[in-house]
Write an enzyme that holds these catalytic residues in place. Structure first.
Site, PDB file in Angstrom:
ATOM      1  N   THR A   1      -3.212   3.534   5.516  1.00  0.00           N
ATOM      2  CA  THR A   1      -4.712   3.513   5.989  1.00  0.00           C
ATOM      3  C   THR A   1      -4.802   2.504   7.400  1.00  0.00           C
ATOM      4  OG1 THR A   1      -5.204   1.574   4.566  1.00  0.00           O
ATOM      5  CG2 THR A   1      -5.565   3.848   3.912  1.00  0.00           C
TER       6      THR A   1
ATOM      7  N   SER B   1      -8.472  -8.892   6.778  1.00  0.00           N
ATOM      8  CA  SER B   1      -8.361  -9.713   5.433  1.00  0.00           C
ATOM      9  C   SER B   1      -8.532 -11.139   5.978  1.00  0.00           C
ATOM     10  CB  SER B   1      -6.895  -9.712   4.813  1.00  0.00           C
ATOM     11  OG  SER B   1      -6.718  -8.326   4.475  1.00  0.00           O
TER      12      SER B   1
ATOM     13  N   ASN C   1      -2.370  -4.831   9.310  1.00  0.00           N
ATOM     14  CA  ASN C   1      -3.357  -4.564  10.214  1.00  0.00           C
ATOM     15  C   ASN C   1      -3.568  -5.604  11.154  1.00  0.00           C
ATOM     16  OD1 ASN C   1      -6.086  -5.828   9.782  1.00  0.00           O
ATOM     17  ND2 ASN C   1      -5.250  -5.456   7.810  1.00  0.00           N
TER      18      ASN C   1
ATOM     19  N   CYS D   1      -7.782   4.354   7.947  1.00  0.00           N
ATOM     20  CA  CYS D   1      -9.395   3.837   7.586  1.00  0.00           C
ATOM     21  C   CYS D   1     -10.019   3.478   8.983  1.00  0.00           C
ATOM     22  CB  CYS D   1      -9.102   2.556   6.957  1.00  0.00           C
ATOM     23  SG  CYS D   1     -10.559   1.432   7.034  1.00  0.00           S
TER      24      CYS D   1
ATOM     25  N   GLU E   1       0.869  -1.220  -0.012  1.00  0.00           N
ATOM     26  CA  GLU E   1       0.064   0.065   0.025  1.00  0.00           C
ATOM     27  C   GLU E   1       0.760   1.293  -0.025  1.00  0.00           C
ATOM     28  OE1 GLU E   1      -2.680   2.523   2.934  1.00  0.00           O
ATOM     29  OE2 GLU E   1      -2.746   0.608   3.088  1.00  0.00           O
TER      30      GLU E   1
END
Length: 300
Positions: A171, A269, A228, A198, A135
């Protein structure tokens, strides 16, 4: 002798697939249902088990898009560098499906705007994030050479630049890391901050932290390559004993000795089917310990 109560297992209020990931998986499966040649450029999400499930449906993961002459290429949730995206779009034999998370797209557009805005032409863009994360690599590509990646407080303290700063974030960063870096940079530079973290990431972090404060053990579920999920494990480990695992087969019975409550959380995910498998396995282990305890007590 007091008998041990049954092991309590609780799942965090926000865990597993976020909107962006679910959207990407849906796009991928719908495309595979319509077309014969379907590829993803890199893993569509950072979860090896889910990627393998998709591969069984004929969806191949690509490293080099040049090898594809026709068919559909799905762009992963983390986004791809803008020049590569442009080249793919120019190939009329390939159907490009952009499955990048809307929050990632927002961050990309913010950086692109800041890099071209006449008012910001002399400002450096600080991207708070991991240098090797897909990312972040994609985000930097939208900055027209104006981006510098800062991962942590130490790097912020060492940073030396000229002029004012615009600051954006990967994010999936924690607010603590993002804000601590901002605090350091503000002491030496005039800054403008664009919070591109996010909301789904924040919700998962808050829910995980809340649960970790109230259980004896936390299990964090998700890919070891997931940023994350790794941050969820870091947050939980500050509150209680924590293990980061990908599958149910990683669970060890010794973890649950003298444990009465277990909390489960999962990265954005991580699919529901993996969470359910791990939940069932933990309950099996807990039931075994409970029965063994009662048997020992009965003998006495």
């Amino acid at each position: 002798m007091e008998l041990k109560t049954k092991l309590r297992v609780k799942i965090a209020e926000n865990a597993g697939f976020c909107f962006g990931v679910r959207r990407a998986i849906d796009l991928t499966e719908k495309t595979a249902g319509k077309e014969r040649k379907v590829y993803t450029l890199g893993p569509v999400i950072h979860n090896p088990q889910e990627v393998k499930r998709l591969e069984k449906k004929g969806i191949k993961t690509l490293k080099d898009p040049k090898k594809v002459k026709s068919g559909s290429i799905i762009l992963r949730t983390h986004g791809i560098p803008c020049n590569l995206h442009k080249k793919l779009e120019e190939n009329k034999n390939i159907n490009v499906i952009d499955a990048a998370c809307p929050f990632v797209k927002r961050a990309q557009n913010t950086i692109k705007r800041l890099s071209t805005d006449i008012k910001s032409k002399d400002k450096t863009i600080i991207v708070v994030g991991e240098k090797i994360h897909p990312e972040v690599i994609a985000l930097v590509s939208y900055g027209s050479g104006k981006c510098i990646i800062v991962e942590n407080i130490k790097e912020a303290q060492k940073f030396r630049g000229r002029g004012d700063l615009n600051i954006v974030s990967q994010t999936t960063q924690t607010p603590e890391n993002f804000n601590s870096i901002i605090k350091v940079l503000k002491k030496r530079y005039k800054t403008k901050v664009y919070n591109t973290i996010c909301k789904a990431t924040l919700d998962r972090q808050k829910a995980a932290e809340k649960l970790a404060k109230n259980v004896d053990l936390m299990i964090v579920i998700g890919g070891k390559n997931s940023g994350n999920t790794t941050r969820l494990a870091q947050i939980c480990s500050e509150k209680t004993k924590t293990y980061h695992i990908e599958t149910a087969c990683s669970i060890k019975e010794k973890w649950f000795k003298n444990i009465n409550s277990v909390g489960l959380t999962a990265g954005a995910s991580t699919p529901d089917w993996i969470i359910k498998e791990i939940e069932m396995r933990i309950k099996e282990v807990g039931a075994k310990h409970y029965l063994e305890f009662i048997s020992a007590a009965d003998i006495k």
